[in-house]
Scaffold this active site. Structure first.
Site, PDB file in Angstrom:
ATOM      1  N   CYS A   1      10.900   7.797   2.848  1.00 43.67           N
ATOM      2  CA  CYS A   1      11.373   6.600   2.146  1.00 43.67           C
ATOM      3  C   CYS A   1      11.976   6.954   0.785  1.00 43.67           C
ATOM      4  CB  CYS A   1      10.213   5.640   1.962  1.00 43.67           C
ATOM      5  SG  CYS A   1       8.706   6.436   1.362  1.00 43.67           S
TER       6      CYS A   1
ATOM      7  N   HIS B   1       7.621   1.785  -4.153  1.00 43.54           N
ATOM      8  CA  HIS B   1       7.748   2.890  -5.104  1.00 43.54           C
ATOM      9  C   HIS B   1       8.768   2.487  -6.182  1.00 43.54           C
ATOM     10  CE1 HIS B   1       5.929   5.654  -2.142  1.00 43.54           C
ATOM     11  NE2 HIS B   1       6.899   5.412  -1.275  1.00 43.54           N
TER      12      HIS B   1
HETATM   13  N1  NDP Z   1       4.446   4.191   5.558  1.00 45.49           N
HETATM   14  C1  NDP Z   1       5.379   4.695   4.794  1.00 45.49           C
HETATM   15  O1  NDP Z   1       5.476   4.333   3.646  1.00 45.49           O
HETATM   16  C2  NDP Z   1       6.347   5.691   5.307  1.00 45.49           C
HETATM   17  C3  NDP Z   1       6.023   6.596   6.282  1.00 45.49           C
HETATM   18  N2  NDP Z   1       6.917   7.545   6.671  1.00 45.49           N
HETATM   19  C4  NDP Z   1       6.574   8.531   7.658  1.00 45.49           C
HETATM   20  O2  NDP Z   1       6.558   7.912   8.944  1.00 45.49           O
HETATM   21  C5  NDP Z   1       5.571   8.528   9.772  1.00 45.49           C
HETATM   22  C6  NDP Z   1       4.638   7.443  10.271  1.00 45.49           C
HETATM   23  O3  NDP Z   1       4.023   6.839   9.152  1.00 45.49           O
HETATM   24  P1  NDP Z   1       3.398   5.387   9.229  1.00 45.49           P
HETATM   25  O4  NDP Z   1       4.186   4.522  10.146  1.00 45.49           O
HETATM   26  O5  NDP Z   1       3.203   4.966   7.829  1.00 45.49           O
HETATM   27  O6  NDP Z   1       2.010   5.708   9.871  1.00 45.49           O
HETATM   28  P2  NDP Z   1       0.987   4.669  10.507  1.00 45.49           P
HETATM   29  O7  NDP Z   1      -0.329   5.332  10.458  1.00 45.49           O
HETATM   30  O8  NDP Z   1       1.161   3.325   9.925  1.00 45.49           O
HETATM   31  O9  NDP Z   1       1.503   4.570  12.000  1.00 45.49           O
HETATM   32  C7  NDP Z   1       1.445   5.631  12.910  1.00 45.49           C
HETATM   33  C8  NDP Z   1       0.804   5.127  14.170  1.00 45.49           C
HETATM   34  O10 NDP Z   1       0.812   6.147  15.145  1.00 45.49           O
HETATM   35  C9  NDP Z   1      -0.288   5.928  16.012  1.00 45.49           C
HETATM   36  N3  NDP Z   1      -0.720   7.232  16.516  1.00 45.49           N
HETATM   37  C10 NDP Z   1      -1.634   8.073  16.005  1.00 45.49           C
HETATM   38  N4  NDP Z   1      -1.697   9.189  16.764  1.00 45.49           N
HETATM   39  C11 NDP Z   1      -0.796   9.026  17.761  1.00 45.49           C
HETATM   40  C12 NDP Z   1      -0.401   9.821  18.870  1.00 45.49           C
HETATM   41  N5  NDP Z   1      -0.942  11.019  19.112  1.00 45.49           N
HETATM   42  N6  NDP Z   1       0.525   9.338  19.711  1.00 45.49           N
HETATM   43  C13 NDP Z   1       1.089   8.117  19.499  1.00 45.49           C
HETATM   44  N7  NDP Z   1       0.738   7.315  18.473  1.00 45.49           N
HETATM   45  C14 NDP Z   1      -0.185   7.779  17.611  1.00 45.49           C
HETATM   46  C15 NDP Z   1      -1.352   5.223  15.199  1.00 45.49           C
HETATM   47  O11 NDP Z   1      -1.751   4.053  15.890  1.00 45.49           O
HETATM   48  P3  NDP Z   1      -2.810   4.048  17.062  1.00 45.49           P
HETATM   49  O12 NDP Z   1      -3.724   5.236  16.878  1.00 45.49           O
HETATM   50  O13 NDP Z   1      -3.479   2.734  16.906  1.00 45.49           O
HETATM   51  O14 NDP Z   1      -1.981   4.152  18.290  1.00 45.49           O
HETATM   52  C16 NDP Z   1      -0.645   4.760  13.944  1.00 45.49           C
HETATM   53  O15 NDP Z   1      -0.712   3.372  13.751  1.00 45.49           O
HETATM   54  C17 NDP Z   1       4.940   9.624   8.912  1.00 45.49           C
HETATM   55  O16 NDP Z   1       5.659  10.819   9.137  1.00 45.49           O
HETATM   56  C18 NDP Z   1       5.194   9.144   7.486  1.00 45.49           C
HETATM   57  O17 NDP Z   1       5.211  10.174   6.548  1.00 45.49           O
HETATM   58  C19 NDP Z   1       8.200   7.548   6.193  1.00 45.49           C
HETATM   59  C20 NDP Z   1       8.594   6.630   5.268  1.00 45.49           C
HETATM   60  C21 NDP Z   1       7.666   5.683   4.701  1.00 45.49           C
HETATM   61  O1  X15 Z   2       7.303   9.189   2.787  1.00 42.16           O
HETATM   62  C1  X15 Z   2       6.698   8.542   1.937  1.00 42.16           C
HETATM   63  O2  X15 Z   2       6.578   8.885   0.633  1.00 42.16           O
HETATM   64  P1  X15 Z   2       7.031  10.284   0.022  1.00 42.16           P
HETATM   65  O3  X15 Z   2       8.537  10.277  -0.002  1.00 42.16           O
HETATM   66  O4  X15 Z   2       6.457  10.255  -1.355  1.00 42.16           O
HETATM   67  O5  X15 Z   2       6.492  11.384   0.885  1.00 42.16           O
HETATM   68  C2  X15 Z   2       5.958   7.370   2.390  1.00 42.16           C
HETATM   69  O6  X15 Z   2       5.853   6.412   1.379  1.00 42.16           O
HETATM   70  C3  X15 Z   2       4.638   7.851   2.881  1.00 42.16           C
HETATM   71  O7  X15 Z   2       4.008   8.431   1.806  1.00 42.16           O
HETATM   72  P2  X15 Z   2       2.510   8.919   1.952  1.00 42.16           P
HETATM   73  O8  X15 Z   2       2.579  10.316   2.466  1.00 42.16           O
HETATM   74  O9  X15 Z   2       1.990   8.832   0.542  1.00 42.16           O
HETATM   75  O10 X15 Z   2       1.818   7.962   2.901  1.00 42.16           O
END
Ligand code: NDP
Ligand code: X15
Length: 338
Positions: free
Chosen positions: A141, A221
């Site tokens: 992000c 952020h």
């Molecule tokens: N949140 C943020 O601010 C941001 C996140 N990201 C990136 O995006 C990615 C995902 O983050 P985010 O969406 O926040 O994470 P979350 O934890 O919100 O969502 C990921 C989901 O994946 C599921 N999961 C866990 N293990 C597995 C598996 N083995 N197979 C399939 N599903 C699985 C979990 O749900 P369940 O176990 O219930 O299935 C979980 O809810 C990361 O790389 C993060 O760094 C990028 C930008 C911003």
């Molecule tokens: O990709 C993100 O932030 P980052 O650019 O600071 O790594 C998302 O906000 C997830 O950050 P987190 O790794 O603190 O959950």
């Protein structure tokens, strides 16, 4: 035929990407994969998204919860032209062999290492690098927000050096276990934070230093930005340039939007799903020039700014459209732009 898209990992990012895919005239959502039944599994079911078990041993749990499964993640990947992996950081890397076994191109998220993939991706920055690639990482992000800002500055004025302090939210609103609760943490305490090198995965030659902190906030952020330009435009010209960028929102003077709270209220009042803000939000009043030094503040909605980027990355890997066409189509269908 429309591009068949699978979403593996239906959490913060995955559920938003799944919704955005269903809005695309040239894509179809094959289904989403989860590890367990919970309210998000029920959400997928209620939206009519076929739900697949990410872990075969847990199929019984879904049956016990009365949630119908369409199959296993292996079958989901087999049925897809592209997989968007939105699993927690590190799990994407574990899933890579699954996608390779099916010869299915995959997109990963910013939590994965850059060396996992053929290229990192930002639609405004380097769309063409991902055309035809098999493994692509949509940068985080914060890096997405920085790339969108730096691309037009570099193209129009040249960037001599960028210096950015990132005031990062401690966790997303639903992440009750994250922090800090009552502190302001240099994070990481050493320089650079990972964001500068991450920007260099999009713009290899750009000179950038980044520092990070974490604060007790969940909404967005905030970046404090200083960019030394290679020329000396006035602040109005820079603001006009940024205003012309479709994924940048210049917060107007006099709007009474003084922070992330008001920005989220603004987005919700305008009917944004989940209060999402896909655009970089730059305070117009903060855009200032001191000689060749540009200064500004921007807020980044961490849960949603990468969503349009994932949609564009799907078109890049499948060769379905060029950058301009894809960005325009995504913006229109998702509703990017206030
Ligand atoms: N949140 C943020 O601010 C941001 C996140 N990201 C990136 O995006 C990615 C995902 O983050 P985010 O969406 O926040 O994470 P979350 O934890 O919100 O969502 C990921 C989901 O994946 C599921 N999961 C866990 N293990 C597995 C598996 N083995 N197979 C399939 N599903 C699985 C979990 O749900 P369940 O176990 O219930 O299935 C979980 O809810 C990361 O790389 C993060 O760094 C990028 C930008 C911003
Ligand atoms: O990709 C993100 O932030 P980052 O650019 O600071 O790594 C998302 O906000 C997830 O950050 P987190 O790794 O603190 O959950």
């Amino acid at each position: 035929m429309n591009v068949q898209v699978a979403v593996n990992g239906y959490g913060t990012i995955g559920k938003r990407v799944a919704d955005a895919v269903t809005l695309q005239p040239d894509m179809e959502l094959v289904g989403v994969a989860k590890t367990r039944p919970n309210h998000e599994a029920e959400l997928a079911e209620s939206k009519g998204y076929p739900l697949y078990a990410a872990i075969e041993d847990r199929i019984d749990l879904f049956e016990e919860a009365g949630i119908e499964l369409a199959g296993t993640v292996d079958e989901l990947v087999a049925a897809a032209d592209v997989v968007v992996d939105a699993c927690p950081s590190g799990i994407g890397a574990e899933n890579k062999s699954l996608y390779e076994d099916h010869d299915t191109p995959a997109l990963y998220q910013g939590g994965e290492d850059a060396d996992l993939v053929d290229t990192s991706f930002n639609a405004r920055g380097n769309f063409a690098d991902a055309v035809g690639a098999d493994h692509v990482r949509v940068v985080s992000c914060n890096t997405t927000g920085l790339s969108r800002l730096l691309a037009p500055l570099e193209a129009e004025y040249g960037v001599e050096k960028a210096r950015v302090t990132l005031i990062r939210r401690g966790g997303d609103p639903a992440q009750s276990g994250r922090g800090p609760i009552n502190d302001i943490l240099p994070n990481p305490v050493h320089l650079p934070s990972h964001h500068g090198p991450d920007v260099n995965t999009i713009f290899p030659d750009l000179d950038i230093d980044t520092l990070g902190l974490k604060v007790p906030a969940t909404l967005m952020h905030t970046h404090s930005v200083n960019v030394t330009l290679e020329s000396t435009p006035d602040a109005d010209a820079v603001a006009e340039l940024l205003e012309g960028e479709s994924r940048i929102f210049l917060i107007p003077e006099g709007s009474d939007i003084d922070g992330a709270g008001a920005l989220k209220e603004f987005a919700m009042d305008r009917g944004r799903p989940r209060g999402d803000i896909w655009e970089n939000c730059i305070w117009r009043e903060s855009v200032s020039m001191e000689g060749s030094d540009l200064y500004l503040f921007q807020a980044i909605h961490q849960e949603s700014d990468v969503v349009p980027e994932n949609v564009d990355a799907i078109r890049a890997v499948t060769g379905a459209a060029d950058a301009e066409e894809s960005i325009a189509r995504t913006n229109e269908t998702v509703g990017v732009g206030f």
